[in-house]
Design an enzyme around this catalytic site. Structure first.
Site, PDB file in Angstrom:
ATOM      1  N   LYS A 276      41.061   4.532  80.773  1.00 16.38           N
ATOM      2  CA  LYS A 276      39.444   3.213  80.899  1.00 16.38           C
ATOM      3  C   LYS A 276      39.882   3.583  82.353  1.00 16.38           C
ATOM      4  CE  LYS A 276      36.581  -0.386  80.088  1.00 16.38           C
ATOM      5  NZ  LYS A 276      35.820  -1.585  79.591  1.00 16.38           N
ATOM      6  N   ASP A 281      33.944  -3.435  86.699  1.00 15.68           N
ATOM      7  CA  ASP A 281      32.302  -3.678  85.409  1.00 15.68           C
ATOM      8  C   ASP A 281      31.522  -4.543  85.448  1.00 15.68           C
ATOM      9  OD1 ASP A 281      31.031  -3.110  82.824  1.00 15.68           O
ATOM     10  OD2 ASP A 281      32.830  -3.443  81.950  1.00 15.68           O
ATOM     11  N   LYS A 288      26.502  -8.573  83.255  1.00 18.34           N
ATOM     12  CA  LYS A 288      27.057  -9.658  82.549  1.00 18.34           C
ATOM     13  C   LYS A 288      27.134 -10.824  83.871  1.00 18.34           C
ATOM     14  CE  LYS A 288      31.966  -7.322  81.484  1.00 18.34           C
ATOM     15  NZ  LYS A 288      31.658  -7.173  80.280  1.00 18.34           N
ATOM     16  N   ASP A 299      38.898  -3.889  84.886  1.00 19.76           N
ATOM     17  CA  ASP A 299      38.603  -2.632  83.774  1.00 19.76           C
ATOM     18  C   ASP A 299      38.986  -1.457  83.969  1.00 19.76           C
ATOM     19  OD1 ASP A 299      37.389  -3.224  81.543  1.00 19.76           O
ATOM     20  OD2 ASP A 299      35.576  -2.540  82.230  1.00 19.76           O
ATOM     21  N   ASP A 358      26.427  -2.848  79.234  1.00 19.48           N
ATOM     22  CA  ASP A 358      27.958  -2.801  78.982  1.00 19.48           C
ATOM     23  C   ASP A 358      29.210  -2.313  78.251  1.00 19.48           C
ATOM     24  OD1 ASP A 358      29.916  -4.706  79.994  1.00 19.48           O
ATOM     25  OD2 ASP A 358      29.298  -6.792  79.163  1.00 19.48           O
ATOM     26  N   GLU A 360      30.349   0.430  78.051  1.00 13.67           N
ATOM     27  CA  GLU A 360      30.574   1.502  78.959  1.00 13.67           C
ATOM     28  C   GLU A 360      32.022   2.544  78.506  1.00 13.67           C
ATOM     29  OE1 GLU A 360      31.390  -1.239  79.865  1.00 13.67           O
ATOM     30  OE2 GLU A 360      33.004  -0.833  80.980  1.00 13.67           O
ATOM     31  N   ARG A 362      33.512   2.899  76.245  1.00 18.38           N
ATOM     32  CA  ARG A 362      33.880   4.453  75.121  1.00 18.38           C
ATOM     33  C   ARG A 362      33.369   5.413  75.396  1.00 18.38           C
ATOM     34  NH1 ARG A 362      31.069  -0.069  70.897  1.00 18.38           N
ATOM     35  NH2 ARG A 362      32.278  -1.390  72.449  1.00 18.38           N
TER      36      ARG A 362
END
Ligand code: BES
Ligand code: MN
Ligand code: ZN
Length: 514
Positions: A276, A281, A288, A299, A358, A360, A362
């Site tokens: 990933k 993020d 967030k 991230d 959020d 994201e 996956r």
């Protein structure tokens, strides 16, 4: 990077900034001197433990005590590092205890030019652990500190206290022994790449975004003989990578998918690693709140780990093919961003209703997992800072392992244990799939709040090719360290899972796994 050498020099004869010895916590909390320090202890007339006790030392884990070296020593200081409780009779220290102690010593010696390590080096395994720990501890990230560099340049006399320990000399190692040589060469190659992963995580998102990360992969890959391919936003559009595009479309920095290949002519197996790589993020439109976004440059830690592991495989010339996939995107809110309720058509052809922008990770991983599956590797391992829930479950130092194969999950847990990385197997309860049903698409990217780390894993599994052995490492906890430094772990990016991935590739190359 910090130099590493094996030496047969006596501690007294080594000209360095400090001689490192280890002490354990013995009976009644008293320090006891550990193997490797015999000559040093003798130079204190056998009173090293007593002297340390007078200074308040107990041998507790990570405790560092500095004392003047005995007369006749060419180094001015002896540094005693604590290992924690002395092992029971018949037991020995485990590798990670030594790794951490060497790391604590190296951190305490930041700014010094060199140090001799008089630690227990009676096996090549111990030498490897001590070498790794010392090198991992000798790390600093000062790229963005103009002040320190300027001061050091202006005043040559003053040592730059933030510079990592310059040279690690292992005293009592066997420089001519093949196993010792191999161990230190492996440690140097491996830790160099752990540091690369740490650096990538620590670089702020204004400098590390999908294209700049991909450019680094191209340059470094070339240097190490890897095949590197980069799909840019145009390629991703033509290829139908709806997950990567959907996550990246709110950002001024468009997404990339990077494929890195290490191949060996004698390889019998292929391992695919998927990382990933969300370079920042923000949460997207499901923004967030403050307090949850300050560290979100981390991230992309999964992609950094995958990248580092593939480069290490090349450096070590492992007899296994390793393909790395970096799913790179920046998750931002804007007028062009994916809205909650939008439906994405993924690379696999499945449609996903994005109920929470959020979630994201996956989405980008789904595309990369489908693409990686097309090549029919013998196993796929993805690595991601995927869920806050995994941190709630396992804390800040342990990553979760999920898999579609119980034996593979167990193997990864054992490999992690072997290299000194904390991990724990997690289940994939099928009943959690139901809550991801969407009223408009094949699946939604949100499920139940309870067990949401497991929900994320179940979502990923939907995009893994049939009959492919797959595991998912959720490193949200250990990827980024915010507490006080300890052992070889510094603040910021930790390089979590690099050592596990490399050892996994080695085990597969040796025909022991998959
Ligand atoms: N990148 C985060 C997970 C994360 C949180 C990593 C804290 C490291 C530290 C991920 O993209 C995320 O936002 N996950 C959500 C998923 C939820 C919306 C289903 C989470 O865990 O809250
Ligand atoms: Mn997120
Ligand atoms: Zn994320």
């Amino acid at each position: 990077m910090t130099a590493l050498t094996l030496s047969t020099s006596a501690p007294a004869a080594l000209r360095s900034d400090a001689i490192v010895v280890a002490v354990a916590k013995g009976a009644k909390g008293r320090p006891v001197v550990v193997a490797g320090a015999e000559a040093v202890d003798k130079a204190y007339d056998g009173k090293l433990a007593a002297v340390l006790e007078t200074l308040g030392a107990s041998g507790g884990e990570g405790e560092v005590t500095k004392l003047p070296a005995p007369s006749g020593f060419k180094s001015p200081v002896v540094l005693a590092v604590g290992l924690g409780d002395a092992p029971e009779k018949g037991e020995t220290f485990d590798g990670e205890t030594l790794r951490r102690a060497a790391g604590s010593a190296a951190r305490a010696l930041a700014g010094a030019e060199s140090a001799g390590f008089a630690l227990p080096l009676d096996s090549a395994e111990y030498a490897a652990a001590i070498a790794e720990g010392a090198l991992l501890g000798a790390y600093s990230f000062t790229t963005y500190r103009a002040g320190a560099a300027q001061k050091a340049a202006a005043d040559q006399e003053k040592k730059d206290k933030s510079a990592p320990l310059g040279e690690v000399v292992l005293l009592g190692g066997k420089p001519k022994d093949k196993a010792y040589k191999a161990a230190t060469e492996r440690a140097t190659a491996l830790v160099g790449e752990v540091h690369r992963a740490r650096d990538l995580v620590n670089i702020p998102s204004n400098d590390l975004f999908p294209k700049s990360f991909a450019d680094i992969a191209l340059a470094v890959g070339k240097e190490h003989g890897l095949k590197v391919e980069v799909l840019d936003e145009q390629d991703l559009r033509e290829g139908g990578y709806g997950g990567l595009l959907g996550v990246g479309q709110g950002s001024a920095n468009p997404p990339r998918l990077v494929r890195l290949v290490h191949s060996h002519p004698k390889a019998k197996k292929t391992l695919a690693l998927v990382g990933k790589g969300i370079t920042y993020d923000s949460g997207g439109i499901t923004l967030k709140p403050a307090g949850h976004n300050e560290t979100m440059k981390c991230d992309m830690s999964g992609a950094a780990a995958v990248f580092a592991a593939v480069v290490t495989a090349a450096k070590l010339g492992l007899e296994v093919n390793v393909t790395g996939w970096l799913a790179l995107a920046e998750n931002m809110p804007s007028g062009s961003a994916t809205r909650p309720g939008d439906v994405l058509r993924m690379y696999s052809g499945k449609t996903v209703e994005v109920l929470n922008t959020d979630a994201e990770g996956r989405l980008v991983l789904a595309d990369a997992l489908t693409r990686a599956s097309e090549e029919k590797p013998d196993a796929i391992v993805d690595v991601a800072t995927l869920t806050g829930a995994m941190m709630l479950a396992l804390g800040n130092r342990t990553f979760g392992i999920m898999a579609n194969d119980d034996a593979f999950r167990t193997s990864i847990h054992e490999v992690a244990e072997e290299v000194g990385e904390q991990s724990w197997p997690m289940p994939m309860p099928r009943e959690l799939l139901k809550a991801m049903d969407s009223t408009v698409a094949d699946i939604s990217n949100m499920g139940e709040r309870m067990g949401s780390g497991l929900v994320a894993g179940l979502f990923l599994q939907e995009f893994v090719g049939e009959d492919i052995t797959w595991a998912h490492l959720d490193i949200a906890g250990p990827a980024f360290h915010e507490g006080a430094p300890y052992g070889y772990t510094h603040k910021g990016g930790t390089g979590s899972s690099v050592r596990t991935l490399v050892r996994l590739a080695e085990r597969i190359a040796a025909g022991e796994l998959v």
